[in-house]
Design a protein around this motif. Structure first.
Motif, PDB file in Angstrom:
ATOM      1  N   ALA A 300       1.213  -0.937   0.305  1.00 36.74           N
ATOM      2  CA  ALA A 300       0.345  -0.174   0.425  1.00 36.74           C
ATOM      3  C   ALA A 300       0.787   1.762  -0.517  1.00 36.74           C
ATOM      4  N   ARG A 301       1.906   1.433   0.493  1.00 38.65           N
ATOM      5  CA  ARG A 301       3.296   1.936   0.159  1.00 38.65           C
ATOM      6  C   ARG A 301       3.803   2.479  -0.668  1.00 38.65           C
ATOM      7  N   TYR A 302       3.694   1.608  -2.643  1.00 41.69           N
ATOM      8  CA  TYR A 302       4.553   1.874  -3.387  1.00 41.69           C
ATOM      9  C   TYR A 302       3.724   3.118  -4.520  1.00 41.69           C
ATOM     10  N   ASP A 303       2.787   3.956  -3.276  1.00 37.33           N
ATOM     11  CA  ASP A 303       2.575   5.379  -4.302  1.00 37.33           C
ATOM     12  C   ASP A 303       3.827   6.564  -4.026  1.00 37.33           C
ATOM     13  N   GLU A 304       4.269   5.616  -2.713  1.00 34.00           N
ATOM     14  CA  GLU A 304       5.715   6.804  -2.558  1.00 34.00           C
ATOM     15  C   GLU A 304       6.801   7.280  -3.037  1.00 34.00           C
TER      16      GLU A 304
END
Ligand code: ZN
Ligand code: ZN
Length: 350
Positions: A300-304
């Motif tokens: 869920a944090r790959y967008d960063e």
């Protein structure tokens, strides 16, 4: 379909035809377009991991490709989506996953290392619980460039950006410039830190310099790596990373820190350490040094990372050294025994 299959520890993989993967109702099948060859593969292949590999295991855990089949219960991933898959698959439902720690899922399985999760050194790959485990890639990136994303790149990012408090102006020392170490050099530089890169090979240190390291130390030319780091950083690094996992790099990393420093352990140990490394504990007390373990990163944090790629601040493709075919995999694993690979070799022909 063709796949590179594990037979025996340290022996060449068998590239042969195997059954195509079955599709679970909550899974997808991707056509593998690229997959990295990683030191973790080498650890598995050398029997260095806490679990055994079984003959017949399809290895490979750094894939990117396009979705070709979608299970009937999948809601968000569609045929044709361009995706990368993290090496540590999670169930999406356990307390850890629901609280945002999918990277340490209670029911996690390691892609390419267990019979439940055949890996990506194959023409096709099944991704279980795909809504949770498949990461849709931004437009304009290639599968080859994203092949290390779901392993080394996100591991280095999580360790530096989430677990340690790297901020602008900090000194960060990276011990070991393999794929994850070089990723860490690049990411620490992008986060605004000054980086000291340490390795035994000038070739890797040159690449570290290209990726933003401000200083480098060839550990084969000094008896006192921590002292050199202390000198360069004028009193010790703020954050230091063991990106390899042998006793020397781990202990050097802790000793290279200044007061209130943070050590991030990313590398897993070899058979020699067998999971245990002694630490300079009194020094850690006196300097109030933190020892931080870091494993993978939550999907869920790959967008960063993607927003940093879009802004031109990081470029995972810079770590990739060469593309190879499935047949070359054993040779690349063998080269890792002598630390002969530079950057990430990526399989792009299956
Ligand atoms: Zn990996
Ligand atoms: Zn879970």
């Amino acid at each position: 379909m063709r796949a590179a299959v594990f037979t025996e520890y340290g022996e060449p993989l068998d590239v042969r035809n195997v059954e195509k993967p079955d599709l679970d109702p909550d899974g997808v099948v991707i056509e593998t377009e690229a997959c990295g060859i990683c030191r973790s593969d080498w650890h598995g292949w050398m029997n260095d991991l806490p679990y055994e590999l079984e003959a017949g295991q399809i290895m490979g855990h750094e894939p990117a490709g396009h979705v070709v089949e979608v299970g009937e219960e999948v809601e968000h991933i569609r045929e044709g989506d361009h995706v990368a898959i993290p090496f540590n698959l999670s169930d999406g439902t356990c307390p850890m996953c629901r609280n945002g720690y999918a990277n340490i899922c209670d029911d996690g399985v390691s892609l390419g290392f267990t019979p439940q999760a055949p890996g990506a050194w194959a023409e096709e790959l099944h991704v279980p619980t795909a809504d949770h485990n498949a990461v849709i890639l931004p437009d304009g990136v290639s599968s080859v460039d994203m092949a290390g994303l779901g392993c080394r790149f996100m591991t280095a990012f999580h360790g530096l950006a989430h677990k340690a408090d790297v901020s602008a102006g900090d000194w960060v020392a990276i011990h070991g410039c393999g794929g994850v170490g070089l990723s860490a050099v690049h990411i620490a530089d992008a986060l605004g830190a000054s980086v000291v890169a340490v390795d035994l090979f000038d070739e890797k240190l040159d690449l570290a310099t290209d990726l933003g390291a401000r200083a480098t130390i060839n550990a084969s030319e000094t008896d006192d790596v921590p002292g050199e780091v202390q000198g360069i950083t004028n009193g010790g690094a703020d954050v230091a990373v063991d990106a390899l996992g042998i006793a020397t790099t781990c202990q050097n990393s802790v000793r290279s820190l200044g007061k209130l420093g943070q050590h991030v352990q990313i590398g897993i140990t070899t058979a020699e350490e067998d999971g245990e490394i002694s630490l300079p504990t009194d020094l850690m007390v006196r300097k109030e040094i933190e020892f931080i373990g870091s494993l993978g990163m939550q999907p869920a944090r790959y967008d960063e990372i993607f927003s940093m790629i879009e802004a031109g601040k990081v470029d995972p493709s810079k770590i990739i050294s060469e593309t190879v075919s499935l047949e070359d995999t054993s040779e690349k694993l063998q080269a890792m025994t002598d630390y002969e690979t530079v950057g990430i070799p990526v399989i792009s022909e299956f």
